[in-house]
Write an enzyme that holds these catalytic residues in place. Structure first.
Site, PDB file in Angstrom:
ATOM      1  N   SER A  35       0.692  -1.263  -0.109  1.00 37.05           N
ATOM      2  CA  SER A  35      -0.022  -0.121   0.081  1.00 37.05           C
ATOM      3  C   SER A  35       0.910   1.379  -0.004  1.00 37.05           C
ATOM      4  O   SER A  35       0.685   2.038  -0.666  1.00 37.05           O
ATOM      5  CB  SER A  35      -0.864  -0.027   1.063  1.00 37.05           C
ATOM      6  OG  SER A  35      -1.684  -1.013   1.153  1.00 37.05           O
ATOM      7  N   GLU A  64      -4.184  -3.905  -6.779  1.00 37.41           N
ATOM      8  CA  GLU A  64      -4.415  -2.717  -7.307  1.00 37.41           C
ATOM      9  C   GLU A  64      -4.762  -1.789  -6.427  1.00 37.41           C
ATOM     10  O   GLU A  64      -5.725  -0.803  -6.635  1.00 37.41           O
ATOM     11  CB  GLU A  64      -5.133  -2.654  -8.709  1.00 37.41           C
ATOM     12  CG  GLU A  64      -4.580  -3.390  -9.717  1.00 37.41           C
ATOM     13  CD  GLU A  64      -4.937  -3.091 -11.214  1.00 37.41           C
ATOM     14  OE1 GLU A  64      -5.388  -2.349 -11.560  1.00 37.41           O
ATOM     15  OE2 GLU A  64      -4.651  -4.239 -12.168  1.00 37.41           O
TER      16      GLU A  64
HETATM   17  N1  CAA Z   1      -2.351  10.164 -10.795  1.00 39.58           N
HETATM   18  C1  CAA Z   1      -1.185  10.817 -10.955  1.00 39.58           C
HETATM   19  N2  CAA Z   1      -0.414  11.528  -9.721  1.00 39.58           N
HETATM   20  C2  CAA Z   1      -0.912  10.910  -8.662  1.00 39.58           C
HETATM   21  C3  CAA Z   1      -1.957  10.305  -8.309  1.00 39.58           C
HETATM   22  C4  CAA Z   1      -2.878   9.848  -9.413  1.00 39.58           C
HETATM   23  N3  CAA Z   1      -4.097   9.252  -9.369  1.00 39.58           N
HETATM   24  N4  CAA Z   1      -2.240  10.051  -7.013  1.00 39.58           N
HETATM   25  C5  CAA Z   1      -1.101  10.468  -6.247  1.00 39.58           C
HETATM   26  N5  CAA Z   1      -0.442  11.124  -7.174  1.00 39.58           N
HETATM   27  C6  CAA Z   1       0.870  11.946  -7.122  1.00 39.58           C
HETATM   28  C7  CAA Z   1       0.641  13.123  -6.117  1.00 39.58           C
HETATM   29  O1  CAA Z   1       0.380  14.162  -6.932  1.00 39.58           O
HETATM   30  C8  CAA Z   1       1.985  13.266  -5.345  1.00 39.58           C
HETATM   31  O2  CAA Z   1       2.968  13.896  -6.338  1.00 39.58           O
HETATM   32  P1  CAA Z   1       3.730  15.328  -5.817  1.00 39.58           P
HETATM   33  O3  CAA Z   1       4.146  15.312  -4.708  1.00 39.58           O
HETATM   34  O4  CAA Z   1       4.442  15.592  -7.068  1.00 39.58           O
HETATM   35  O5  CAA Z   1       2.485  16.270  -5.920  1.00 39.58           O
HETATM   36  C9  CAA Z   1       2.594  11.578  -5.461  1.00 39.58           C
HETATM   37  O6  CAA Z   1       1.969  11.183  -6.288  1.00 39.58           O
HETATM   38  C10 CAA Z   1       2.386  11.293  -3.939  1.00 39.58           C
HETATM   39  O7  CAA Z   1       0.921  11.224  -3.817  1.00 39.58           O
HETATM   40  P2  CAA Z   1       0.430  11.127  -2.292  1.00 39.58           P
HETATM   41  O8  CAA Z   1       0.894  12.269  -1.672  1.00 39.58           O
HETATM   42  O9  CAA Z   1      -1.133  10.983  -2.393  1.00 39.58           O
HETATM   43  O10 CAA Z   1       1.094   9.472  -1.681  1.00 39.58           O
HETATM   44  P3  CAA Z   1       0.538   8.801  -0.489  1.00 39.58           P
HETATM   45  O11 CAA Z   1       1.654   8.096  -0.220  1.00 39.58           O
HETATM   46  O12 CAA Z   1      -0.026   9.540   0.545  1.00 39.58           O
HETATM   47  O13 CAA Z   1      -0.624   7.688  -0.989  1.00 39.58           O
HETATM   48  C11 CAA Z   1      -1.655   6.019  -2.143  1.00 39.58           C
HETATM   49  C12 CAA Z   1      -0.669   7.168  -2.284  1.00 39.58           C
HETATM   50  C13 CAA Z   1      -2.855   6.424  -2.703  1.00 39.58           C
HETATM   51  C14 CAA Z   1      -1.658   5.212  -0.906  1.00 39.58           C
HETATM   52  C15 CAA Z   1      -0.390   5.272  -3.114  1.00 39.58           C
HETATM   53  O14 CAA Z   1       0.490   4.743  -2.578  1.00 39.58           O
HETATM   54  C16 CAA Z   1      -1.372   3.804  -3.538  1.00 39.58           C
HETATM   55  O15 CAA Z   1      -2.259   3.937  -4.299  1.00 39.58           O
HETATM   56  N6  CAA Z   1      -0.938   2.868  -2.951  1.00 39.58           N
HETATM   57  C17 CAA Z   1      -1.557   1.572  -3.508  1.00 39.58           C
HETATM   58  C18 CAA Z   1      -0.549   0.889  -4.471  1.00 39.58           C
HETATM   59  C19 CAA Z   1      -1.238  -0.079  -5.342  1.00 39.58           C
HETATM   60  O16 CAA Z   1      -2.409   0.070  -5.630  1.00 39.58           O
HETATM   61  N7  CAA Z   1      -0.544  -1.110  -5.546  1.00 39.58           N
HETATM   62  C20 CAA Z   1      -0.889  -2.132  -6.629  1.00 39.58           C
HETATM   63  C21 CAA Z   1       0.228  -3.073  -7.213  1.00 39.58           C
HETATM   64  S1  CAA Z   1      -0.111  -3.378  -8.840  1.00 39.58           S
HETATM   65  C22 CAA Z   1      -0.937  -4.624  -8.774  1.00 39.58           C
HETATM   66  O17 CAA Z   1      -1.500  -4.921  -8.054  1.00 39.58           O
HETATM   67  C23 CAA Z   1      -1.150  -5.252 -10.055  1.00 39.58           C
HETATM   68  C24 CAA Z   1      -1.376  -6.656 -10.308  1.00 39.58           C
HETATM   69  O18 CAA Z   1      -0.932  -7.673  -9.812  1.00 39.58           O
HETATM   70  C25 CAA Z   1      -2.952  -6.891 -10.692  1.00 39.58           C
END
Ligand code: CAA
Length: 381
Positions: A132, A363
């Site tokens: 995550s 995801e």
């Molecule tokens: N689109 C573009 N940029 C984004 C974004 C988006 N949807 N969401 C965040 N960002 C950018 C932010 O703008 C920020 O950039 P800046 O600092 O330059 O402005 C940067 O990313 C960091 O964002 P956050 O501060 O929001 O980051 P966070 O650490 O607080 O939280 C999170 C992020 C939502 C928890 C994220 O880490 C997340 O989605 N985690 C889950 C990961 C995941 O889904 N993994 C799946 C693995 S792949 C998989 O599962 C495939 C498979 O096998 C089928």
């Protein structure tokens, strides 16, 4: 707002349903039992254009909209969720980012061969300490002339063993945190790119979930997608799209289990009548049908927003959250409708239950979807 599919989208549904029912459903139980990656049907999926649906025909893709993609994903998951995830990762997490962020030369090398099923791709973001908390990347890439030397480890990579290339997220500037993450396309066969392990899983057993190890793996700078430091944005925006596909997969899993429960409720008798005539069973079936429809509508709305080039990240998170929770509940209740037979493999419904679980995890877990949704509704508060 339009709630009906267009003629073209209906045609995609019919094509995907026919393929899923004729070619995929008959092998679903066997490939699940043997944990066998279905190379043959994956190649045929490519031939039908299901592996690169939203990629323009100029690069060999089908050029459909995202709604059609979601509809096809649902149909595939109704028959076999393993086929659906293989399809979703190639579409949303490999082809789409290479198309969106790649140069023309990169598209010719890393996209065109991956649209028709001859080769498939994967997406390597997760690490042992970065699930995550995806910003916490430890795989390092150090620039050395026109190459990067990559060292590190990726886990839970869907399509990992079977793929010919991987979109790998690496840290090129540790000090810069998530702004130091970079996306590289790494081809199989590159010295130092190892696949030491494939996971044994509860569900999606016919899909391939691998571990990657990089040991002084030299990756050409020419394989970098976008600029250094853009990797996290590429990963997050790819996952926004990917979550629509997983929502559709969850709808398909729920719908497939519901169909089995309906068939059983019509035929199985207790107390002298088909069990579908008992209110307690009707209650479960009614709740299932309502939740599945709601999940489908949320999924199609997220897809339509993407097609309309409107912000869709929160809508995709809502769709994935609701659809995956629905898949878990519907498959649990579908077993309940079957009674003891639901616990027996021969009745097929237990596979849907096992496959549903991962939709609440990969995801982005349901908890991560709630975080994305909460941030969106709170805005700058
Ligand atoms: N689109 C573009 N940029 C984004 C974004 C988006 N949807 N969401 C965040 N960002 C950018 C932010 O703008 C920020 O950039 P800046 O600092 O330059 O402005 C940067 O990313 C960091 O964002 P956050 O501060 O929001 O980051 P966070 O650490 O607080 O939280 C999170 C992020 C939502 C928890 C994220 O880490 C997340 O989605 N985690 C889950 C990961 C995941 O889904 N993994 C799946 C693995 S792949 C998989 O599962 C495939 C498979 O096998 C089928």
């Amino acid at each position: 707002m339009r709630v009906e599919l267009t003629e073209e989208q209906e045609m995609v549904r019919a094509m995907a349903r026919e393929f899923a029912d004729k070619d995929v459903r008959p092998i679903a139980a066997e490939i699940d039992r043997d944990a066998r990656f279905p190379r043959e049907t994956v190649r045929r999926m490519g031939g039908l254009g299901l592996l690169a649906m939203t990629i323009p025909p100029a690069y060999g893709g089908s050029g459909t909209d995202t709604v059609s993609y979601a509809v096809a994903m649902e149909e595939m998951a109704r028959a076999c969720a393993s086929h659906a995830v293989i399809m979703s990762v190639n579409n949303s997490l490999y082809c789409e980012p290479v198309h969106q962020w790649g140069s023309e030369e990169q598209k010719q090398r890393f996209l065109v061969p991956f649209v028709g099923g001859q080769k498939i791709g994967c997406f390597a973001l997760t690490e042992p300490q970065a699930g995550s908390d995806a910003t916490n990347q430890h795989t390092l890439a150090v620039r050395d002339g026109d190459h990067y030397a990559v060292n590190g480890r990726k886990i839970f990579v869907t399509n990992g063993r079977e793929s010919a290339a991987a979109l790998v997220f690496v840290q090129t500037d540790h000090e810069a945190g998530h702004r130091g993450i970079t996306a590289l396309v790494v081809e199989k066969g590159t010295p130092g790119f190892l696949v030491p392990r494939v996971e044994e899983k509860l569900g999606l057993r016919a899909s391939d979930t691998a571990e990657f190890v990089f040991e002084d793996c030299r990756v050409p700078v020419a394989n970098r997608l976008g600029e250094e430091g853009m990797g996290f944005k590429i990963a997050m925006s790819s996952l926004d799209s990917g979550r629509i596909g997983i929502a559709a997969q969850a709808v398909g899993i729920a719908a497939g289990a519901c169909e089995l429960a309906l068939g059983y409720a019509r035929e199985r008798k207790s107390f002298g009548v088909p069990i579908g005539q008992h209110q307690m069973v009707q209650w479960m079936l009614a709740d299932m049908a309502t939740a599945i429809d709601a999940a489908r509508l949320l999924t199609l709305r997220a897809a339509a927003l993407k097609d309309a080039k409107k912000p869709f990240g929160a809508a995709a998170a809502m769709a994935k959250l609701f659809a995956s929770e629905t898949a878990m509940k519907a498959t649990t209740d579908a077993i309940q409708v079957h009674g003891g037979y639901g616990f027996i493999k021969e009745y097929r419904v237990e596979r849907y239950f096992r496959d549903a679980k991962i939709t609440q995890i990969y995801e982005g877990t349901s908890q991560v979807q709630k975080l994305v949704i909460a941030r969106s509704v709170l805005g700058g508060a």
